[in-house]
Structures are given as structure tokens and as C-alpha cells.
Design a protein around this motif. Structure first.
Motif, mmCIF file in Angstrom:
data_model
loop_
_atom_site.group_PDB
_atom_site.id
_atom_site.type_symbol
_atom_site.label_atom_id
_atom_site.label_comp_id
_atom_site.label_asym_id
_atom_site.label_seq_id
_atom_site.Cartn_x
_atom_site.Cartn_y
_atom_site.Cartn_z
ATOM 1 N N ASP A 1 1.131 -1.462 -0.057
ATOM 2 C CA ASP A 1 -0.040 -0.466 -0.022
ATOM 3 C C ASP A 1 0.601 1.214 -0.597
ATOM 4 O O ASP A 1 0.680 2.319 -0.921
ATOM 5 C CB ASP A 1 -0.962 -0.280 1.570
ATOM 6 C CG ASP A 1 -1.794 -1.366 1.471
ATOM 7 O OD1 ASP A 1 -2.305 -1.538 0.048
ATOM 8 O OD2 ASP A 1 -3.144 -1.487 2.466
ATOM 9 N N ASP B 1 0.869 4.231 -2.535
ATOM 10 C CA ASP B 1 1.016 5.336 -2.698
ATOM 11 C C ASP B 1 1.859 6.337 -3.369
ATOM 12 O O ASP B 1 1.662 7.619 -3.740
ATOM 13 C CB ASP B 1 0.250 5.561 -1.483
ATOM 14 C CG ASP B 1 -0.477 5.408 -0.338
ATOM 15 O OD1 ASP B 1 -2.052 4.344 -1.575
ATOM 16 O OD2 ASP B 1 -0.826 5.252 0.453
ATOM 17 N N THR C 1 1.893 9.043 -6.371
ATOM 18 C CA THR C 1 2.209 11.073 -6.012
ATOM 19 C C THR C 1 3.289 10.607 -7.235
ATOM 20 O O THR C 1 3.110 12.135 -7.538
ATOM 21 C CB THR C 1 2.896 10.419 -4.842
ATOM 22 O OG1 THR C 1 1.926 10.649 -3.507
ATOM 23 C CG2 THR C 1 3.471 12.293 -4.714
#
Length: 249
Positions: free
Chosen positions: A52, A56, A60
Motif C-alpha cells: 500500500d 501511494d 504521488t
């Protein structure tokens, strides 16, 4: 002072290399010394929490670089930049340093413990080149996954790091899958995100909201990142990549 500034700037070592005009590019970041880092902070062989964090971080990078597609497996992230990419004047040195910096900051902030990424750039002349690159990284994901599963299965049986590595030297992927199967693990049933990585791309969707001025409901088209942990296979995967990467007409 102007003479001093001129002398100091003359000693700045900066390569003015840029991405070739009209070329596709992929920036790839990799975790530095992540074998030790993950062993100290996450479960083995795979930890959904770590995955995870990588997703993420990939999201970004995809956002900050204005990329078209991102792919992450293990401790690496690849972000596809189409030929129209023009941030930073397409300067390779700035692209590499900033992408590594963005990944380092995003991951460290989310994880709460310091981590470091390095970066590099790959270039291709066509969409087919980029599809080939992503297929290559997906194949690497499968190779690393079966090796990781075997290594940590042996480690959990009490073998040392050196002994576990020696046990796997010279073994084929089929041999490794047999080793796992003999211990109750069917590698083909391991979650797809562990075996084949994760893809992220932009998708459009319609959002309905209320306009208080006109007292009516309006529908707008917006954009969001889609994350896919179960990617298609073979020709379907090529078709998927082509559809996602092909610039709009």
C-alpha cells in the motif's frame, strides 16, 4: 562578488542531457537497501502494508510528474511519460533527482520511518517499446516473487540467509514452484499483486453535484487514478496497455 559568483557557478557539475524530442520515457525509482529495511519493518515474504505504501508513492509520482501510467512491483516504481512530457525542460538529471526525491519524501512521510530511493530513466521511440518495457518489468516481478517466496519459506524453516540462498542457486522457476507446493503453497494461487505487480493509470468519471445558484443538478467529467491489483494476461495485457498509453486523438 560577480567574479566570485561566475567562478563558483563554473564549477557546478551539471549535465545538460535532455530526453530526445518525441521520445517516450520511463522514470524508474528503486528502494535503496530495501532488503534490510523491509526485513526490519514488515512481514515476509510479502506485506500488504508495504504494498500500500508503494502504491501511494506511485500515485504521488504519477501525479507530480504528470505521467500516463505507473507500475510497481517489489520496491520499484516505473512511471511512463509520453512524448509530450515537457516538465523541467525534459532535463534528464533534474528528472532523475526530483523523481527520487519525490518518492523518498512520499514514502517516508507515509511510513513514518526514513527510506531512500534512487532513480534512472529509460527511453523508447514507440508505444510498442513502452509496452515491451512494462512486460519486461512484469516478468521480473514474477521471477522475484517466486524467489522471495522460496527464500523466506526456507528461512522460516530455520535456514540461515546464506544457506537459503545456496539452496536456490541454479534452480529453475518450475523447481521453485515445486519446492513451494511440497510445503503447501500453490504459487499460482498467491495474490496476483505479489506475482505480477500493480498498475495505476488515469481514468475519467462523471460526478453529479448541486448548483445552488441555478438550483439544479449538473454533471461534470473528472479524473482520478485507478489502481489495479489483478492485471490482465498475454494479449489482453498488451491491449490494456495500448488503450491506456495511447495519446488521445
Amino acid at each position: 562578488m560577480k567574479d566570485l559568483e561566475a567562478r563558483m557557478r563554473a564549477r557546478e557539475w551539471f549535465h545538460s542531457l535532455t530526453l530526445l524530442p518525441g521520445a517516450w520515457a520511463v522514470v524508474r525509482v528503486d528502494g535503496r537497501s530495501f532488503s534490510r529495511y523491509t526485513e526490519a519493518n514488515f512481514d515476509k515474504p510479502f506485506d500488504a502494508r508495504f504494498s500500500d505504501l508503494m502504491v501511494d508513492t506511485a500515485a504521488t509520482l504519477l501525479t507530480e510528474l504528470g505521467g500516463r501510467y505507473a507500475y510497481t512491483e517489489s520496491d520499484e516504481i516505473s512511471v511512463v511519460l509520453d512524448p509530450a512530457f515537457d516538465l523541467f525542460g525534459r532535463e534528464v538529471e533534474k528528472l532523475v533527482s526530483l523523481s527520487a526525491g519525490i518518492a523518498t519524501a512520499a514514502f517516508t512521510h507515509a511510513a513514518g520511518t526514513p527510506a531512500v530511493f534512487d532513480g534512472r530513466v529509460w527511453m523508447g521511440t514507440s508505444l510498442d517499446d513502452v509496452v515491451g518495457y512494462l512486460i519486461w518489468r512484469r516478468a521480473d516481478a514474477a521471477r522475484c516473487a517466486v524467489n522471495t517466496w522460496c527464500y523466506w519459506t526456507l528461512r522460516k524453516e530455520g535456514l540461515s540467509a546464506r544457506r537459503a540462498s545456496r539452496e536456490l542457486e541454479g534452480t529453475s522457476a518450475a523447481d521453485k514452484k515445486k519446492l513451494l507446493f511440497s510445503r503447501g503453497v500453490n504459487f499460482n494461487e498467491v495474490p496476483a499483486w505479489q506475482r505480477e505487480g500493480i498498475g495505476l493509470w488515469w481514468e475519467t468519471y462523471e460526478k453529479t453535484g448541486h448548483d445552488p445558484v441555478r438550483d439544479t443538478y449538473v454533471t461534470t467529467t473528472r479524473r482520478r487514478i485507478r489502481t489495479e491489483r489483478d492485471l490482465p494476461h498475454d494479449d489482453a495485457y498488451r491491449d490494456h496497455l495500448g488503450a491506456v498509453l495511447r495519446p488521445p486523438a
